[in-house]
Design a protein around this motif. Sequence first.
Motif, short mmCIF file in Angstrom:
data_model
loop_
_atom_site.label_atom_id
_atom_site.label_comp_id
_atom_site.label_asym_id
_atom_site.label_seq_id
_atom_site.Cartn_x
_atom_site.Cartn_y
_atom_site.Cartn_z
N SER A 1 0.86 -1.18 0.00
CA SER A 1 0.00 0.00 0.00
C SER A 1 0.89 1.23 0.00
CB SER A 1 -0.91 0.02 1.23
OG SER A 1 -1.82 -1.05 1.21
N CYS B 1 -8.00 -1.30 -12.91
CA CYS B 1 -7.99 -0.36 -11.78
C CYS B 1 -9.40 -0.24 -11.22
CB CYS B 1 -7.47 1.01 -12.23
SG CYS B 1 -7.47 2.26 -10.93
N GLY C 1 -11.90 1.56 -7.85
CA GLY C 1 -11.95 2.54 -6.77
C GLY C 1 -12.35 3.93 -7.17
N LYS D 1 -9.18 5.64 -2.04
CA LYS D 1 -8.43 4.40 -2.22
C LYS D 1 -8.64 3.84 -3.63
CE LYS D 1 -8.07 1.42 1.10
NZ LYS D 1 -8.35 0.36 2.11
N GLU E 1 -7.06 0.57 -6.37
CA GLU E 1 -6.25 -0.64 -6.48
C GLU E 1 -5.94 -0.90 -7.95
OE1 GLU E 1 -6.08 -4.78 -4.22
OE2 GLU E 1 -7.83 -4.66 -5.53
N THR F 1 -4.09 -3.44 -10.64
CA THR F 1 -3.69 -4.85 -10.78
C THR F 1 -3.17 -5.10 -12.19
OG1 THR F 1 -5.40 -5.53 -9.20
CG2 THR F 1 -4.47 -7.25 -10.61
N SER G 1 -0.68 -6.64 -7.47
CA SER G 1 -1.52 -5.46 -7.29
C SER G 1 -0.89 -4.52 -6.27
CB SER G 1 -2.92 -5.87 -6.81
OG SER G 1 -2.84 -6.55 -5.57
N VAL G 2 -1.31 -3.26 -6.31
CA VAL G 2 -0.86 -2.26 -5.36
C VAL G 2 -2.06 -1.39 -4.98
CG1 VAL G 2 -0.16 -0.69 -7.23
CG2 VAL G 2 0.77 -0.37 -4.93
N THR G 3 -2.14 -1.02 -3.73
CA THR G 3 -3.22 -0.17 -3.23
C THR G 3 -2.70 1.25 -3.06
OG1 THR G 3 -4.24 -2.03 -2.05
CG2 THR G 3 -4.88 0.19 -1.36
N ASN H 1 -3.48 4.84 -1.45
CA ASN H 1 -4.27 5.58 -0.47
C ASN H 1 -4.02 7.07 -0.65
OD1 ASN H 1 -5.38 3.31 1.11
ND2 ASN H 1 -3.23 2.94 1.62
#
Length: 456
Positions: free
Chosen positions: A246, A278, A280, A308, A310, A312, A324-326, A328
Amino acid sequence: MKLLKRMNKSNNRKNSGFTLVELVIVMAIMGILGLAVVGFIGTSTKQYKYASKDVDLQYEAQLTMNQIGDLIIDAQKGVKYEPATVAAPVEVASAAPEAGYIATASAEEASSEEASSEEISSDSKLIIYNKDCTYNIIYRPSEHKIYLRKDTLDPATGAVKADGQGKESLMAENVTGFTPDLSEAESKNSVGIVVDFKAGDKKYTSKQNFTMRNKVPTGADVEYVVPEEPISVHIYYGGRDVSGQSISYVRKDNSNVLEFTSKILGGNNPSQDVTWSCTGSTAGSGTTFNPAENTAKLSIGENETSKKFEVTVTSNEDTSKYASVTINVVDTRKWMNTQEIHGLNGGNTEKTWIDQYEVEKSGIKYDVTNFEWHIEAYSLENGVESRNNDIIEYSEAEKADYKGGIKFTYHIKDNTLSMTSGNRIQGKHYRIYVWVTLKTDPSISSNVVTYTYDKQ
């Protein structure tokens, strides 16, 4: 009267000294004793030299075996023996045996036709393969020496790198034979080594077996084996691998574009074809996601309310492989204050600081040591920002130094950051973003101050 004459004759005999016969006898005795002493010293010297040669050869043999053994024991990928492709130099009688070496005929003299080819050699070689290098133990009969050479390999192909071949270093001399024995490598995981030494008329043979820690292939046909690694998919942001992580992103006043790249590692040259996705974003916010081969850009719209996202990326060849990466989007507070920004052009210095009043007004206890500074520099070309490293921090005692390609320097003291530019940066455009976050809660951030450099 007669008595007096006798006394005089006796005195004359006492004062007359040694006779010639007596002197000859004494000199003969001394000569015999001298020859005995010289013979004894000569014999002792020869015995000492002989014993010294013996000790020297044994010491050199033990040292050589220790070095070779360490390399064999730690072999990671394989052990290969390449015997000489032409006959070793022919030994002939030495004209000076005390010199410690034996004269030889050259490889060209031993096989003039074969020696004309670059593919043949009188050298034999024991090669120890490791993951990223090989150790080459080279026996050169023409010199009676053993050399060691370390070559650096490309782990992906096993080939020696363009600048990877090392220099030969002397491992042993006075060597007349070098014979690796790989007959028990398969059954006992052991490699035998026999090395013959000779100095003058003294000979010594050292034999030893070394058991390898790893079960590796051995023999004349062993080649480098490319390490097999499982295929894995990775996402990079700002040059850093953020797969499965994250990250916090602070929105700027203008462009808010996050660029990601993908890379598939492991296996044998895996396909890099991927699919991006993607989630969010809020409908109608103006946020867009634009993938293109192994890159993707997330542009956060001005009306975006989501905090937020995400991202992928999935391998097209094997859809079970993905990363994947989140992202914030952190809560921003207007804590940063700054003098009117005129731009860093021409060696200007600009300052920005943490406003204690604004911090306390937002409900946070003010403590200058509880903030972490963030500085990111980007070059701007055709409206596209690219991260670069043309910025460095310097201490209060130092002076700004723009050598080595550094264009900007900054200094932090207490709650204030001072940013200075070089005065000879022509035709460049830069954007430098500065903000702070709480060390105790990195999701809470200040507003972002933007420094600009647009000198033509």
